[in-house]
Scaffold this active site. Structure first.
Site, PDB file in Angstrom:
ATOM      1  N   ASP A   1     -20.788  38.120 -72.349  1.00 50.62           N
ATOM      2  CA  ASP A   1     -19.504  38.824 -72.397  1.00 50.62           C
ATOM      3  C   ASP A   1     -19.529  40.019 -71.462  1.00 50.62           C
ATOM      4  OD1 ASP A   1     -16.836  39.591 -73.676  1.00 50.62           O
ATOM      5  OD2 ASP A   1     -18.049  41.387 -74.028  1.00 50.62           O
TER       6      ASP A   1
ATOM      7  N   TYR B   1     -16.538  47.623 -67.227  1.00 48.93           N
ATOM      8  CA  TYR B   1     -17.953  47.950 -67.325  1.00 48.93           C
ATOM      9  C   TYR B   1     -18.531  48.270 -65.945  1.00 48.93           C
ATOM     10  CZ  TYR B   1     -17.574  45.692 -71.937  1.00 48.93           C
ATOM     11  OH  TYR B   1     -17.208  45.327 -73.212  1.00 48.93           O
TER      12      TYR B   1
ATOM     13  N   LYS C   1     -12.347  40.250 -69.736  1.00 45.47           N
ATOM     14  CA  LYS C   1     -11.236  40.932 -70.386  1.00 45.47           C
ATOM     15  C   LYS C   1     -10.148  41.308 -69.377  1.00 45.47           C
ATOM     16  CE  LYS C   1     -14.557  42.627 -73.747  1.00 45.47           C
ATOM     17  NZ  LYS C   1     -15.803  42.381 -73.017  1.00 45.47           N
TER      18      LYS C   1
ATOM     19  N   GLY D   1     -20.543  45.843 -81.612  1.00 49.94           N
ATOM     20  CA  GLY D   1     -20.825  47.151 -82.201  1.00 49.94           C
ATOM     21  C   GLY D   1     -21.500  47.068 -83.545  1.00 49.94           C
ATOM     22  N   VAL D   2     -22.395  46.094 -83.711  1.00 52.10           N
ATOM     23  CA  VAL D   2     -22.987  45.844 -85.023  1.00 52.10           C
ATOM     24  C   VAL D   2     -23.835  47.019 -85.510  1.00 52.10           C
ATOM     25  CG1 VAL D   2     -25.064  44.709 -84.142  1.00 52.10           C
ATOM     26  CG2 VAL D   2     -24.151  44.045 -86.360  1.00 52.10           C
ATOM     27  N   PHE D   3     -24.305  47.851 -84.579  1.00 52.86           N
ATOM     28  CA  PHE D   3     -25.077  49.039 -84.968  1.00 52.86           C
ATOM     29  C   PHE D   3     -24.200  50.293 -85.048  1.00 52.86           C
ATOM     30  CE2 PHE D   3     -28.472  46.595 -82.510  1.00 52.86           C
ATOM     31  CZ  PHE D   3     -28.991  45.993 -83.654  1.00 52.86           C
ATOM     32  N   ASN D   4     -22.866  50.119 -84.976  1.00 42.04           N
ATOM     33  CA  ASN D   4     -21.927  51.243 -85.050  1.00 42.04           C
ATOM     34  C   ASN D   4     -22.289  52.359 -84.073  1.00 42.04           C
ATOM     35  OD1 ASN D   4     -21.549  50.201 -88.213  1.00 42.04           O
ATOM     36  ND2 ASN D   4     -19.690  50.967 -87.240  1.00 42.04           N
ATOM     37  N   SER D   5     -22.398  52.001 -82.794  1.00 36.24           N
ATOM     38  CA  SER D   5     -22.749  52.917 -81.703  1.00 36.24           C
ATOM     39  C   SER D   5     -24.207  53.361 -81.737  1.00 36.24           C
ATOM     40  CB  SER D   5     -21.831  54.146 -81.658  1.00 36.24           C
ATOM     41  OG  SER D   5     -20.512  53.771 -81.346  1.00 36.24           O
ATOM     42  N   GLY D   6     -24.985  52.795 -82.647  1.00 34.71           N
ATOM     43  CA  GLY D   6     -26.413  53.071 -82.661  1.00 34.71           C
ATOM     44  C   GLY D   6     -26.936  53.750 -83.904  1.00 34.71           C
TER      45      GLY D   6
ATOM     46  N   LEU E   1     -27.090  52.700 -86.849  1.00 37.45           N
ATOM     47  CA  LEU E   1     -27.879  51.754 -87.640  1.00 37.45           C
ATOM     48  C   LEU E   1     -29.150  51.308 -86.908  1.00 37.45           C
ATOM     49  CD1 LEU E   1     -25.080  49.548 -89.261  1.00 37.45           C
ATOM     50  CD2 LEU E   1     -26.467  51.327 -90.347  1.00 37.45           C
ATOM     51  N   ALA E   2     -29.327  51.806 -85.691  1.00 41.71           N
ATOM     52  CA  ALA E   2     -30.557  51.526 -84.944  1.00 41.71           C
ATOM     53  C   ALA E   2     -31.341  52.803 -84.673  1.00 41.71           C
ATOM     54  CB  ALA E   2     -30.222  50.812 -83.639  1.00 41.71           C
TER      55      ALA E   2
END
Length: 338
Positions: free
Chosen positions: A54, A59, A85, A235-240, A242-243
Site C-alpha cells: 500500500d 508519501y 490513493k 495504525g494498529v499501534f496507534n502511532s506507536g 502500543l509499540a
C-alpha cells in the site's frame, strides 16, 4: 495466523495477504530511507510471502510510489496486490524543503487537495505513471474527513459527492482499470457516511479499531461485515504507543492513554505476551477485517512485525482483556491457543 495467509475481499474477489506492507516509510516518514534500503525492504517482504503493498502520492511527495514501482517492476503483475490513493494532486514546487509534513526528504511536489471527478482521474493517471504500472488494484480516497480538513470538510465532501469524485471511482472500477475502490482514512464516521454514497469494496481504517480503541466497532465494522465491505486495518499501534514510543494520533500520548497502555502491558506480562503481538492480532477477530497494513523502517523491523503476528497467544489472555474491561464488551477476540 500466518502473515502470508491469503484472504479475499468479498465484493471484488481480490486476494490480500493477512499482513500488508505499508509504504509510507519508503517515502521517508520522519527519517530518511535510502533507495537501496527501500528496495531491500520490499524484497524482504516478498521473500516472507507478503503480497499486498500500500502506497500513496502523498508519501514523500511522490517518492514512495516511485520506489514501490521500481522495487516491484520485475515481478509478475498478477502475483501481488497494490493499492494507492487519490484526493491530492502533486504539483511541482521548488519551495519544498526537508521536514515538510514530516517527510525527511520529500521530492519537489506540493500536495493540493482535489476530490472532484477530474481530480480523481488525474491523480489516478499520475499514479500509474509514477508506479510504471497500467493497473492499480485498489484505489482509496485519501484523508477525506474533518480530522484532515476541519471546517473545509464540507467543501471537499461536496467535491466527492456532487462534484463527481465517487462517480470517477465507479467508472474506473466498472471499466476494469481498478478492481476495488474505497477510503483510506483515520476517522470512522466519514467512512460510514461514504457507505451511504457509494458501494465501497474496502476501507483502510487507521487507528480506530485497535487493541487500544474500538470506536469503529458499531456501527461501522458491523455494517461492513453485513454488507461485504472489507476492512484493512492500519495504525494498529496507534502511532506507536502500543509499540513503546509514547506517541498517539501523531502526537504525545495523553495521560489516560498512557494509563490504559500500562494496564494492557501489565496483562501482557502476566501471560508472557508481547504487547505489539496482541495489538497486531486483535483486529483480525472481527469478521470484517481482511488484512492489516504495517510499515517498517528496516528489514529487521519487518521481520519483527511478522513474528509478532505469528506469536502464539493463549486464549486466557484474550478472555482476560474482556474480563478486566480493557476492550469493548462486544468486541470479538481471537480464539487463542489452549
Amino acid at each position: 495466523m500466518n502473515a502470508h495467509e491469503m484472504r479475499t475481499l468479498p465484493r471484488s474477489g481480490l486476494k490480500l495477504t493477512a499482513l500488508g506492507l505499508g509504504c509510507s516509510q519508503l517515502g521517508g516518514l520522519y527519517r530518511s530511507m535510502s533507495s537501496a534500503d527501500a528496495t531491500a525492504l520490499v524484497e524482504a517482504a516478498w521473500s516472507a510471502g507478503l503480497r499486498y503493498f500500500d502506497t500513496a502520492p502523498y508519501y514523500g511527495y511522490t517518492l514512495s510510489e516511485r520506489r514501490v514501482g521500481q522495487a516491484l517492476a520485475a515481478r509478475e503483475r498478477g502475483a501481488f496486490t497494490l493499492s494507492s490513493k487519490v484526493g491530492r494532486l502533486m504539483r511541482p514546487d521548488a519551495s519544498v524543503r526537508p521536514g515538510d509534513d514530516g517527510w525527511a526528504e520529500p521530492l519537489s511536489f506540493r500536495p493540493v487537495f482535489d476530490y472532484s471527478y477530474s481530480g480523481i482521474m488525474r491523480s489516478y493517471e499520475d499514479t500509474q505513471q509514477r508506479l510504471g504500472m497500467p493497473r492499480i488494484d485498489i484505489l482509496y480516497v485519501h484523508d477525506i474527513g474533518a480530522m484532515t480538513h476541519g471546517d473545509r470538510h464540507a467543501h471537499y465532501w461536496d467535491q466527492l459527492v456532487a462534484g463527481g469524485g465517487f462517480r470517477a471511482l465507479a467508472e474506473l472500477r466498472a471499466g476494469g482499470e481498478v478492481r476495488a475502490i474505497g477510503l483510506g482514512v483515520n476517522e470512522w464516521e466519514v467512512a460510514a457516511d461514504a457507505m451511504n454514497e457509494a458501494p465501497l469494496d474496502a476501507i483502510l481504517l487507521a487507528g480506530r479499531y485497535t487493541l487500544l480503541e474500538q470506536t469503529a466497532l458499531e456501527p461501522l465494522l458491523d455494517d461492513c461485515a453485513r454488507l461485504g465491505t472489507a476492512i484493512v486495518v492500519g495504525g494498529v499501534f496507534n502511532s506507536g504507543v502500543l509499540a513503546g514510543n509514547g506517541k498517539f494520533n501523531y502526537g504525545d500520548a495523553p495521560a489516560e492513554v498512557v494509563e490504559k497502555v500500562r494496564r494492557l502491558s501489565t496483562l501482557c506480562e502476566r501471560f508472557d505476551v508481547a504487547l505489539p503481538a496482541a495489538a497486531l492480532q486483535f483486529p483480525f477477530a472481527h469478521p470484517a477485517v481482511i488484512s492489516c497494513v504495517v510499515g517498517a523502517r528496516s528489514v529487521a523491523q519487518l521481520q519483527q512485525n511478522i513474528a509478532w503476528l505469528e506469536q502464539r497467544v493463549p486464549a486466557g489472555f484474550w478472555a482476560a482483556l474482556g474480563n478486566e474491561g480493557l476492550i469493548a464488551a462486544n468486541a470479538p477476540v481471537p480464539e487463542g491457543d489452549a
